[in-house]
Design an enzyme around this catalytic site. Structure first.
Site: not given
Ligand code: NAP
Length: 246
Positions: A159, A163, A144, A63
């Site tokens: 998010y 990025k 991204s 993890d």
């Protein structure tokens, strides 16, 4: 890819999607690939598939948000192989959680996996590279397109912020490596929509008309970047599916 034959690559988040394709492709290109994820059962399927092709992929449960787990697994790489050449920081998650009403917990999960884990893994794997005398390795960050442009998708604000953080981290890592005299290259790869589990897991629906990349497209790009001469550094690749309006 001859230069990387029998070299060691670590791919985080290789139990599914883009990371799985990258891990499989690097192993098929002759690298020894260590794949991290929480779903060990998925990693074992990939391990068996590649083993039957005579290729080496070793799945290890990790993890990436657990620093002790990350340290233990890097220590395992050192003990088992004594070196590390390529790191693909791919593990990532999305959560639909708006900036005006979203839950802090969901924001935190995104930052923990997408930013902090990638930073910890880069720092710790670069320490190992230095220790074992690898001065010309390669660090990839799966960024991204929303790490460069503000997405119109409501609920993707954190998010998008994570990025943008990767855009900064990738270039700062490159600058720090140059400042300390290292020739290890750094690349941020920034795809637009790519078929994977991320949408289903994050609760985001993608229109059936939306052009999508295949995860294999990104794996091919990783191989292309690794295949360039050591004097060439591709620092950023933005990849859109043909026909995308994004
Ligand atoms: N798909 C897209 O359209 C797209 C576009 C641009 C960028 N990206 C980026 O590409 C990367 C890969 O995404 P994907 O689309 O392939 O997603 P995916 O299919 O959902 O795969 C995500 C991978 O990350 C792993 N992961 C998540 N949390 C983890 C944790 N705490 N510890 C270890 N591994 C963890 C998952 O493994 P386990 O669940 O087994 O742990 C899985 O292997 C991400 O960084 C994503 O942001 C994707």
């Amino acid at each position: 890819m001859d230069r990387w034959h029998d070299c060691i690559a670590l791919v985080t988040g290789s139990s599914a999607g883009i990371g799985k394709s990258i891990a499989i492709e690097l192993a098929r290109q002759g690298m020894i690939v260590i794949g991290w994820a929480r779903r060990l059962e998925n990693l074992k399927i990939i391990e068996n598939q590649l083993s039957s092709e005579g290729k080496i992929f070793v799945g290890r449960k990790c993890d990436v948000t657990q620093e002790t787990s990350v340290s233990n697994e890097i220590a395992w790489i050192e003990k088992t192989y004594g070196k590390l050449h390529v790191v693909v920081n791919n593990a990532g998650i999305g959560r639909v959680a708006s900036l005006t009403e979203g839950k802090t917990q969901l924001w935190q999960e995104v930052i923990d996996v997408n930013v902090i884990a990638a930073a910890v893994i880069s720092r710790e794997t670069l320490k190992l590279m230095r220790k074992c005398g690898i001065n010309d390795g390669h660090i990839f960050f799966l960024n991204s397109i929303v790490g460069h442009y503000i997405t119109p998708l409501i609920g993707a604000g954190m998010y998008c912020a994570s990025k943008h953080g990767i855009t900064c981290m990738a270039d700062m890592t490159r600058k720090e490596l140059i400042a300390s005299g290292f020739k290890t290259r750094v690349t941020s790869i920034s795809p637009s929509y790519t078929k994977s589990e991320i949408f289903e897991k994050s609760g985001r629906k993608v229109s059936a008309d939306e052009p999508m990349l295949e995860s294999q497209d990104i794996a091919n790009i990783v191989v292309w970047i690794l295949s360039t001469a050591p004097s060439v550094q591709i620092t950023e690749v933005i990849v859109r599916p043909t026909g995308s309006q994004f």
